[in-house]
Design an enzyme around this catalytic site. Structure first.
Site, PDB file in Angstrom:
ATOM      1  N   ASP A   1      -9.538 -10.006   3.015  1.00 54.73           N
ATOM      2  CA  ASP A   1      -9.836 -11.255   2.301  1.00 54.73           C
ATOM      3  C   ASP A   1      -9.801 -12.341   3.365  1.00 54.73           C
ATOM      4  OD1 ASP A   1      -9.803 -13.596   0.841  1.00 54.73           O
ATOM      5  OD2 ASP A   1      -8.032 -13.093  -0.338  1.00 54.73           O
TER       6      ASP A   1
ATOM      7  N   HIS B   1       0.330   4.701  -2.264  1.00 54.00           N
ATOM      8  CA  HIS B   1       0.142   6.047  -1.701  1.00 54.00           C
ATOM      9  C   HIS B   1       1.269   6.985  -2.111  1.00 54.00           C
ATOM     10  CE1 HIS B   1      -3.220   5.725   1.460  1.00 54.00           C
ATOM     11  NE2 HIS B   1      -3.371   4.765   0.584  1.00 54.00           N
TER      12      HIS B   1
ATOM     13  N   VAL C   1       0.449  10.586  -5.027  1.00 52.48           N
ATOM     14  CA  VAL C   1       0.624  11.958  -4.546  1.00 52.48           C
ATOM     15  C   VAL C   1       1.998  12.452  -5.010  1.00 52.48           C
ATOM     16  CG1 VAL C   1       0.521  13.462  -2.532  1.00 52.48           C
ATOM     17  CG2 VAL C   1      -0.704  11.286  -2.504  1.00 52.48           C
TER      18      VAL C   1
ATOM     19  N   ARG D   1       0.822  -1.215   0.000  1.00 50.48           N
ATOM     20  CA  ARG D   1       0.000   0.000   0.000  1.00 50.48           C
ATOM     21  C   ARG D   1       0.859   1.269   0.000  1.00 50.48           C
ATOM     22  NH1 ARG D   1      -3.651   2.303   4.734  1.00 50.48           N
ATOM     23  NH2 ARG D   1      -5.106   3.592   3.556  1.00 50.48           N
TER      24      ARG D   1
ATOM     25  N   HIS E   1      -6.134  -5.646  -2.766  1.00 50.23           N
ATOM     26  CA  HIS E   1      -6.866  -5.868  -1.509  1.00 50.23           C
ATOM     27  C   HIS E   1      -7.036  -7.351  -1.193  1.00 50.23           C
ATOM     28  CE1 HIS E   1      -8.691  -1.531  -1.502  1.00 50.23           C
ATOM     29  NE2 HIS E   1      -7.414  -1.559  -1.190  1.00 50.23           N
ATOM     30  N   THR E   2      -6.357  -8.203  -1.936  1.00 47.41           N
ATOM     31  CA  THR E   2      -6.329  -9.626  -1.595  1.00 47.41           C
ATOM     32  C   THR E   2      -5.445  -9.894  -0.373  1.00 47.41           C
ATOM     33  OG1 THR E   2      -5.684 -11.838  -2.355  1.00 47.41           O
ATOM     34  CG2 THR E   2      -4.492 -10.015  -3.300  1.00 47.41           C
TER      35      THR E   2
ATOM     36  N   SER F   1       7.740  10.785  -1.484  1.00 43.05           N
ATOM     37  CA  SER F   1       7.296  11.853  -0.576  1.00 43.05           C
ATOM     38  C   SER F   1       6.457  11.321   0.581  1.00 43.05           C
ATOM     39  CB  SER F   1       6.531  12.932  -1.338  1.00 43.05           C
ATOM     40  OG  SER F   1       5.469  12.364  -2.046  1.00 43.05           O
TER      41      SER F   1
ATOM     42  N   SER G   1      -7.518 -15.733   3.866  1.00 40.26           N
ATOM     43  CA  SER G   1      -6.289 -15.822   3.067  1.00 40.26           C
ATOM     44  C   SER G   1      -5.634 -14.440   2.954  1.00 40.26           C
ATOM     45  CB  SER G   1      -6.539 -16.462   1.702  1.00 40.26           C
ATOM     46  OG  SER G   1      -6.852 -15.532   0.716  1.00 40.26           O
TER      47      SER G   1
ATOM     48  N   ASN H   1      -3.534   8.567   5.486  1.00 41.18           N
ATOM     49  CA  ASN H   1      -2.214   8.042   5.811  1.00 41.18           C
ATOM     50  C   ASN H   1      -2.083   7.629   7.274  1.00 41.18           C
ATOM     51  OD1 ASN H   1      -1.261   8.217   3.275  1.00 41.18           O
ATOM     52  ND2 ASN H   1       0.072   9.963   3.631  1.00 41.18           N
TER      53      ASN H   1
ATOM     54  N   GLY I   1       3.481  11.734  -7.604  1.00 41.42           N
ATOM     55  CA  GLY I   1       4.208  10.698  -8.318  1.00 41.42           C
ATOM     56  C   GLY I   1       5.050   9.828  -7.399  1.00 41.42           C
TER      57      GLY I   1
HETATM   58  C1  HEM Z   1      -8.821   2.132  -5.811  1.00 43.31           C
HETATM   59  C2  HEM Z   1      -8.742   2.907  -4.770  1.00 43.31           C
HETATM   60  C3  HEM Z   1      -8.350   2.412  -3.428  1.00 43.31           C
HETATM   61  C4  HEM Z   1      -8.982   2.703  -2.265  1.00 43.31           C
HETATM   62  C5  HEM Z   1     -10.195   3.584  -2.094  1.00 43.31           C
HETATM   63  C6  HEM Z   1      -8.285   2.007  -1.221  1.00 43.31           C
HETATM   64  C7  HEM Z   1      -8.618   2.077   0.113  1.00 43.31           C
HETATM   65  C8  HEM Z   1      -8.007   1.362   1.119  1.00 43.31           C
HETATM   66  C9  HEM Z   1      -8.351   1.436   2.513  1.00 43.31           C
HETATM   67  C10 HEM Z   1      -9.425   2.336   3.098  1.00 43.31           C
HETATM   68  C11 HEM Z   1      -7.586   0.542   3.175  1.00 43.31           C
HETATM   69  C12 HEM Z   1      -7.640   0.193   4.663  1.00 43.31           C
HETATM   70  C13 HEM Z   1      -6.799   1.122   5.499  1.00 43.31           C
HETATM   71  C14 HEM Z   1      -7.024   0.829   6.963  1.00 43.31           C
HETATM   72  O1  HEM Z   1      -8.141   1.113   7.438  1.00 43.31           O
HETATM   73  O2  HEM Z   1      -6.118   0.311   7.637  1.00 43.31           O
HETATM   74  C15 HEM Z   1      -6.734  -0.081   2.206  1.00 43.31           C
HETATM   75  C16 HEM Z   1      -5.805  -1.033   2.500  1.00 43.31           C
HETATM   76  C17 HEM Z   1      -4.965  -1.601   1.570  1.00 43.31           C
HETATM   77  N1  HEM Z   1      -4.854  -1.223   0.252  1.00 43.31           N
HETATM   78 FE1  HEM Z   1      -6.082  -0.018  -0.760  1.00 43.31          FE
HETATM   79  N2  HEM Z   1      -7.249   1.311  -1.761  1.00 43.31           N
HETATM   80  C18 HEM Z   1      -7.237   1.524  -3.101  1.00 43.31           C
HETATM   81  C19 HEM Z   1      -6.326   1.040  -4.005  1.00 43.31           C
HETATM   82  C20 HEM Z   1      -5.262   0.243  -3.674  1.00 43.31           C
HETATM   83  C21 HEM Z   1      -4.191  -0.103  -4.569  1.00 43.31           C
HETATM   84  C22 HEM Z   1      -4.023   0.420  -5.983  1.00 43.31           C
HETATM   85  C23 HEM Z   1      -3.366  -0.942  -3.879  1.00 43.31           C
HETATM   86  C24 HEM Z   1      -2.099  -1.604  -4.341  1.00 43.31           C
HETATM   87  C25 HEM Z   1      -1.970  -2.174  -5.502  1.00 43.31           C
HETATM   88  C26 HEM Z   1      -3.935  -1.114  -2.566  1.00 43.31           C
HETATM   89  C27 HEM Z   1      -3.428  -1.944  -1.612  1.00 43.31           C
HETATM   90  C28 HEM Z   1      -3.881  -2.008  -0.308  1.00 43.31           C
HETATM   91  C29 HEM Z   1      -3.376  -2.952   0.668  1.00 43.31           C
HETATM   92  C30 HEM Z   1      -2.342  -4.021   0.416  1.00 43.31           C
HETATM   93  C31 HEM Z   1      -4.027  -2.672   1.861  1.00 43.31           C
HETATM   94  C32 HEM Z   1      -3.814  -3.374   3.214  1.00 43.31           C
HETATM   95  C33 HEM Z   1      -2.938  -2.481   4.088  1.00 43.31           C
HETATM   96  C34 HEM Z   1      -2.514  -3.105   5.404  1.00 43.31           C
HETATM   97  O3  HEM Z   1      -2.541  -4.332   5.546  1.00 43.31           O
HETATM   98  O4  HEM Z   1      -2.107  -2.327   6.282  1.00 43.31           O
HETATM   99  N3  HEM Z   1      -5.059  -0.366  -2.468  1.00 43.31           N
HETATM  100  N4  HEM Z   1      -6.993   0.443   0.964  1.00 43.31           N
HETATM  101  C1  LIG Z   2       2.059   6.733  10.084  1.00 39.94           C
HETATM  102  C2  LIG Z   2       1.970   8.155  10.450  1.00 39.94           C
HETATM  103  O1  LIG Z   2       2.866   8.929  10.239  1.00 39.94           O
HETATM  104  N1  LIG Z   2       0.847   8.492  11.012  1.00 39.94           N
HETATM  105  C3  LIG Z   2       0.590   9.850  11.413  1.00 39.94           C
HETATM  106  C4  LIG Z   2      -0.673  10.298  10.726  1.00 39.94           C
HETATM  107  O2  LIG Z   2      -1.095  11.519  11.211  1.00 39.94           O
HETATM  108  C5  LIG Z   2      -1.307  11.570  12.618  1.00 39.94           C
HETATM  109  C6  LIG Z   2      -1.913  12.917  12.957  1.00 39.94           C
HETATM  110  O3  LIG Z   2      -1.192  13.957  12.373  1.00 39.94           O
HETATM  111  C7  LIG Z   2      -0.004  11.309  13.357  1.00 39.94           C
HETATM  112  O4  LIG Z   2      -0.216  11.329  14.754  1.00 39.94           O
HETATM  113  C8  LIG Z   2       0.489   9.928  12.924  1.00 39.94           C
HETATM  114  O5  LIG Z   2       1.726   9.663  13.499  1.00 39.94           O
END
Ligand code: HEM
Ligand SMILES: CC(=O)N[C@H]1CO[C@H](CO)[C@@H](O)[C@@H]1O
Ligand SMILES: *[C@@H]1O[C@H](CO)[C@@H](O)[C@H](O)[C@H]1NC(C)=O
Ligand SMILES: *[C@@H]1O[C@H](CO)[C@@H](O)[C@H](O)[C@H]1NC(C)=O
Ligand SMILES: *[C@@H]1O[C@H](CO)[C@@H](O)[C@H](O)[C@H]1NC(C)=O
Length: 328
Positions: free
Chosen positions: A247, A71, A75, A67, A196-197, A81, A250, A98, A77
């Site tokens: 998921d 991110h 932002v 992820r 998101h798998t 950053s 898995s 973030n 590119g």
């Molecule tokens: C299409 C728009 C997308 C949205 C709206 C989105 C949104 C989110 C959100 C809300 C989370 C959960 C964050 C949390 O609550 O901890 C998440 C997690 C994640 N996203 Fe996305 N995402 C998007 C695209 C992507 C893309 C393009 C990738 C990578 C190819 C990606 C990979 C992941 C992964 C791997 C996680 C799990 C993070 C973790 O385990 O901490 N996402 N995403």
């Molecule tokens: C991972 C990370 O840097 N999280 C920050 C996100 O923003 C909050 C509020 O500014 C910080 O407290 C976290 O450390």
């Protein structure tokens, strides 16, 4: 005089031809596979070794690390950053989307290992890109070649993160617009959503779907009611901090399950469910649930390379940061 004019003209044609050829080669972005072949031949091996070490003790970081690259790229590119700290709390990291980012220490660890071997050569942006590939492979996902040669930016801006990162509540038009604005396709959108798998989400990212979808204490009608019952056990009303697997069962395996989940109306976010609201993305989701139409692994590599080219800094732009959290 006429002679030198002719020479100039021929020279100009050669330059134009070279330019057209370079475009035809698909390298106008200035990245290439194996950019560090001469300057730091072991760079990718060192990254992989460090990632594998981290995966052996903290496998749950795989999703977080994938992820981070996303991110970063969305932002300003892919220029690292997202990694910058801000003493004034105005960096990308400080923006709401973030606040759930993880894995920063792993990136620092990988970068230190690379710096030890080749100081000042490998950018933090490239570290993010290579790590994203290596966690994909470590979770049994597809291998793809990562283009390198990115340089690091010097600016990280909270407002830009808020403007460019698409929220999980986004509908299909917003998602498509967000990707098209970056020069990515609708196919890239549906393919990369398959990321998101693996990984987890905090309840805060989808709580609205369970308890107060339209402000009437209702649930999201597009989410499978049985699944809602299950999610409500994990996420109580107002619970922001508990986590669920995206998921279930898995979460540590990179596979095509995501599309089966979305197809069963069990995609965790509105942005996942929204992929059924457009004929192109819906068709893709459905194809991935069948063996004959399954192309996800190949597609993922292609789309990751596309994403990895977003607004990159190359040549003499930017810098090679020594430490990923601060500019030189
Ligand atoms: C299409 C728009 C997308 C949205 C709206 C989105 C949104 C989110 C959100 C809300 C989370 C959960 C964050 C949390 O609550 O901890 C998440 C997690 C994640 N996203 Fe996305 N995402 C998007 C695209 C992507 C893309 C393009 C990738 C990578 C190819 C990606 C990979 C992941 C992964 C791997 C996680 C799990 C993070 C973790 O385990 O901490 N996402 N995403
Ligand atoms: C991972 C990370 O840097 N999280 C920050 C996100 O923003 C909050 C509020 O500014 C910080 O407290 C976290 O450390
Ligand atoms: C951050 O980005 C916003 C939106 O592009 C811009 O208006 C603002 O001036 C930037 N802030 C800094 C400190 O550069
Ligand atoms: C999608 O969301 C945008 C805002 O994010 C909104 O302007 C638009 O009306 C929505 N479209 C549909 C069809 O609901
Ligand atoms: C649901 O949302 C509405 C409108 O935003 C708000 O007035 C109400 O208090 C919320 N209910 C709960 C239980 O949070």
């Amino acid at each position: 005089m006429a002679n030198s004019m002719t020479t100039l003209f021929v020279l100009l044609q050669v330059i134009i031809l070279a330019f057209v050829l370079s475009l035809a080669n698909g390298q106008p972005h200035g990245l290439k596979i194996g950019f560090y072949e001469k300057t730091c031949p072991d760079a990718e091996a060192i990254v992989k070794k460090t990632v594998d070490q981290v995966m052996s003790v903290a496998p749950s970081l795989a999703g977080a690390l994938l992820r981070l690259h996303f991110h970063d790229c969305f932002v300003r590119g892919c220029e690292g950053s997202v990694l910058l700290n801000s003493p004034t709390h105005q960096a990308e990291k400080d923006a709401i989307p973030n606040q759930t980012l993880r894995g920063f220490q792993t990136i620092d660890k990988v970068k230190s290992a690379v710096e030890k071997e080749c100081p000042g050569i490998v950018s933090c942006a490239d570290v993010l890109a290579i790590v994203a590939r290596d966690v994909t492979v470590a979770t049994m996902g597809p291998f793809y070649e990562v283009e390198t040669g990115r340089r690091d930016g010097r600016v990280s801006n909270i407002t830009e993160a808020l403007n460019n990162l698409i929220p999980p509540t986004a509908n299909i038009s917003r998602l498509k617009a967000g990707f098209l604005q970056k020069g990515l396709s609708v196919k890239d959108l549906v393919v990369l959503s398959g990321g998101h798998t693996i990984g987890i989400s905090h309840c805060s990212s989808f709580n609205n779907r369970l308890y107060n979808f339209t402000g009437k204490g209702d649930t999201d009608p597009t989410l499978d009611p049985e699944y809602i019952t299950r999610l409500k056990i994990a996420c109580k009303p107002g619970d922001q901090n508990s986590i669920v697997e995206m998921d279930p069962g898995s979460v540590r395996t990179f596979d095509g399950d995501y599309f089966r989940i979305v197809d069963k109306r069990r995609g965790l976010f509105q942005s996942d469910a929204a992929l059924l609201d457009d004929s192109e993305t819906k068709t893709y989701v459905e194809l991935q649930t069948s063996t004959h139409g399954y192309t996800f692994f190949n597609d993922f590599g292609v789309s990751m390379v596309n994403m990895g080219r977003l607004e990159v800094l190359t040549g003499n732009s930017g810098e090679i940061r020594k430490v990923c959290t601060v500019v030189n």
